[in-house]
Design a protein around this motif. Structure first.
Motif, mmCIF file in Angstrom:
data_model
loop_
_atom_site.group_PDB
_atom_site.id
_atom_site.type_symbol
_atom_site.label_atom_id
_atom_site.label_comp_id
_atom_site.label_asym_id
_atom_site.label_seq_id
_atom_site.Cartn_x
_atom_site.Cartn_y
_atom_site.Cartn_z
ATOM 1 N N ALA A 106 61.243 74.714 -57.966
ATOM 2 C CA ALA A 106 62.429 74.998 -58.790
ATOM 3 C C ALA A 106 62.568 73.972 -59.907
ATOM 4 O O ALA A 106 62.897 74.324 -61.045
ATOM 5 C CB ALA A 106 63.686 75.023 -57.925
ATOM 6 N N VAL A 107 62.318 72.699 -59.617
ATOM 7 C CA VAL A 107 62.403 71.666 -60.647
ATOM 8 C C VAL A 107 61.403 71.960 -61.761
ATOM 9 O O VAL A 107 61.752 71.983 -62.936
ATOM 10 C CB VAL A 107 62.151 70.253 -60.056
ATOM 11 N N VAL A 108 60.155 72.209 -61.386
ATOM 12 C CA VAL A 108 59.115 72.475 -62.385
ATOM 13 C C VAL A 108 59.438 73.750 -63.166
ATOM 14 O O VAL A 108 59.307 73.792 -64.393
ATOM 15 C CB VAL A 108 57.724 72.557 -61.721
ATOM 16 N N GLY A 109 59.912 74.770 -62.480
ATOM 17 C CA GLY A 109 60.234 76.029 -63.134
ATOM 18 C C GLY A 109 61.425 75.957 -64.068
ATOM 19 O O GLY A 109 61.558 76.753 -64.995
ATOM 20 N N ARG A 110 62.297 74.995 -63.844
ATOM 21 C CA ARG A 110 63.530 74.882 -64.618
ATOM 22 C C ARG A 110 63.377 74.017 -65.873
ATOM 23 O O ARG A 110 64.232 74.046 -66.745
ATOM 24 C CB ARG A 110 64.614 74.287 -63.709
ATOM 25 N N VAL A 111 62.293 73.282 -65.995
ATOM 26 C CA VAL A 111 62.151 72.331 -67.105
ATOM 27 C C VAL A 111 62.347 73.002 -68.465
ATOM 28 O O VAL A 111 63.032 72.474 -69.334
ATOM 29 C CB VAL A 111 60.785 71.605 -67.051
ATOM 30 N N ALA A 112 61.765 74.172 -68.656
ATOM 31 C CA ALA A 112 61.854 74.847 -69.962
ATOM 32 C C ALA A 112 63.262 75.326 -70.292
ATOM 33 O O ALA A 112 63.544 75.657 -71.439
ATOM 34 C CB ALA A 112 60.883 76.026 -70.008
ATOM 35 N N THR A 113 64.160 75.327 -69.317
ATOM 36 C CA THR A 113 65.523 75.803 -69.566
ATOM 37 C C THR A 113 66.501 74.664 -69.856
ATOM 38 O O THR A 113 67.702 74.893 -69.950
ATOM 39 C CB THR A 113 66.051 76.622 -68.360
ATOM 40 N N ILE A 114 65.985 73.445 -70.019
ATOM 41 C CA ILE A 114 66.841 72.286 -70.289
ATOM 42 C C ILE A 114 67.675 72.542 -71.546
ATOM 43 O O ILE A 114 67.177 73.116 -72.508
ATOM 44 C CB ILE A 114 65.963 71.009 -70.463
ATOM 45 N N PRO A 115 68.932 72.138 -71.550
ATOM 46 C CA PRO A 115 69.706 72.247 -72.793
ATOM 47 C C PRO A 115 69.025 71.435 -73.897
ATOM 48 O O PRO A 115 68.544 70.335 -73.657
ATOM 49 C CB PRO A 115 71.061 71.637 -72.430
ATOM 50 N N ARG A 116 68.980 71.972 -75.069
ATOM 51 C CA ARG A 116 68.314 71.305 -76.194
ATOM 52 C C ARG A 116 69.333 70.590 -77.075
ATOM 53 O O ARG A 116 69.417 70.819 -78.281
ATOM 54 C CB ARG A 116 67.493 72.318 -76.982
ATOM 55 N N HIS A 117 70.092 69.708 -76.443
ATOM 56 C CA HIS A 117 71.094 68.935 -77.171
ATOM 57 C C HIS A 117 70.407 67.944 -78.109
ATOM 58 O O HIS A 117 69.238 67.608 -77.925
ATOM 59 C CB HIS A 117 72.004 68.180 -76.206
ATOM 60 N N THR A 118 71.137 67.441 -79.065
ATOM 61 C CA THR A 118 70.610 66.457 -80.007
ATOM 62 C C THR A 118 70.489 65.110 -79.307
ATOM 63 O O THR A 118 71.478 64.580 -78.788
ATOM 64 C CB THR A 118 71.531 66.336 -81.240
ATOM 65 N N TRP A 119 69.256 64.566 -79.286
ATOM 66 C CA TRP A 119 69.004 63.279 -78.667
ATOM 67 C C TRP A 119 69.807 62.210 -79.408
ATOM 68 O O TRP A 119 69.894 62.207 -80.638
ATOM 69 C CB TRP A 119 67.514 62.930 -78.751
ATOM 70 N N ALA A 168 74.958 69.807 -66.353
ATOM 71 C CA ALA A 168 74.541 70.658 -65.236
ATOM 72 C C ALA A 168 75.715 71.327 -64.528
ATOM 73 O O ALA A 168 75.541 72.338 -63.849
ATOM 74 C CB ALA A 168 73.758 69.829 -64.214
ATOM 75 N N ARG A 169 76.891 70.751 -64.678
ATOM 76 C CA ARG A 169 78.065 71.294 -63.994
ATOM 77 C C ARG A 169 78.620 72.502 -64.729
ATOM 78 O O ARG A 169 78.633 72.533 -65.954
ATOM 79 C CB ARG A 169 79.139 70.225 -63.869
ATOM 80 N N PRO A 170 79.130 73.478 -63.979
ATOM 81 C CA PRO A 170 79.764 74.627 -64.627
ATOM 82 C C PRO A 170 80.966 74.182 -65.459
ATOM 83 O O PRO A 170 81.609 73.182 -65.138
ATOM 84 C CB PRO A 170 80.228 75.499 -63.459
ATOM 85 N N ALA A 171 81.248 74.887 -66.519
ATOM 86 C CA ALA A 171 82.375 74.552 -67.395
ATOM 87 C C ALA A 171 83.668 74.470 -66.592
ATOM 88 O O ALA A 171 83.925 75.281 -65.714
ATOM 89 C CB ALA A 171 82.516 75.594 -68.501
ATOM 90 N N GLY A 172 84.466 73.434 -66.863
ATOM 91 C CA GLY A 172 85.760 73.282 -66.212
ATOM 92 C C GLY A 172 85.713 72.647 -64.837
ATOM 93 O O GLY A 172 86.708 72.579 -64.153
ATOM 94 N N SER A 173 84.526 72.110 -64.426
ATOM 95 C CA SER A 173 84.436 71.548 -63.074
ATOM 96 C C SER A 173 84.672 70.050 -63.036
ATOM 97 O O SER A 173 84.480 69.432 -62.007
ATOM 98 C CB SER A 173 83.074 71.868 -62.462
#
Length: 182
Positions: A106-119, A168-173
């Motif tokens: 799951a970790v390896v499979g999820r890497v491409a879905t990382i949010p692409r925020h501004t570093w 990673a947390r759902p909005a509002g949590s």
């Protein structure tokens, strides 16, 4: 250069907060699956491994519009059988986290879905910049591992760690907390 800049920034922050300066840490992951070993990291898009077949995501550095230039882009890499280039400078052994085969996949499979925020920007409003530590804490947190329970060695700091947890947390949590250091 970035290491020296980060040290200077930490020295400034420590002086401003009336505390001793603490060592800074840059996180990367080495994940072992049934399909082999994978190194997951965030690095400049212009470095020695830039454009490699392991690049799964990119994002801007500093300001979103600067990301049009390769000099102001980062890459998220998931390199099968890869190496962590700065492992030799690690001040302590790696933190080991036991994962089931399904969690590692799951970790390896999820890497491409990382949010692409501004570093380098506080993308999620927790007072920390988005960086390589954010990538690692986001991956762990979205896999079900309590990333906030992990802490750097030697009472160090991992700037950006809380940003990954918050993303990673759902909005509002609620907001992320800095990792607890005893």
């Amino acid at each position: 250069m970035a290491i020296h800049t980060s040290r200077w920034w930490e020295a400034y922050g420590a002086r401003r907060e009336h505390r001793p300066s603490r060592p800074l840490f840059h996180a990367a992951l080495e994940v072992f699956t049934d399909h082999g070993r994978h190194v997951i990291e965030m690095a400049p898009a212009w470095g020695p491994l830039s454009g490699s077949s392991g690049v799964v995501a990119t994002g801007p550095v500093g300001l979103p519009w600067l990301g049009r230039s390769r000099l102001f882009r980062y890459e998220v890499r998931c390199l099968p059988e890869g190496e962590i280039p700065d492992r030799a400078w690690a001040p302590a052994p790696p933190t080991l986290i036991a994962l089931s085969a399904a969690e590692a996949d799951a970790v390896v499979g999820r890497v491409a879905t990382i949010p692409r925020h501004t570093w380098g920007r506080d993308a999620v409003g927790v007072g920390e910049m988005w960086n390589s530590n954010s990538l690692v804490s986001w991956l762990l947190q979205t896999t079900g591992i309590d990333a906030a329970a992990l802490c750097p060695p030697d009472h160090g700091l991992a700037p950006g760690w809380a940003a990954g947890i918050a993303a990673a947390r759902p909005a509002g949590s609620g907001s992320a907390q800095e990792p607890h250091v005893d």
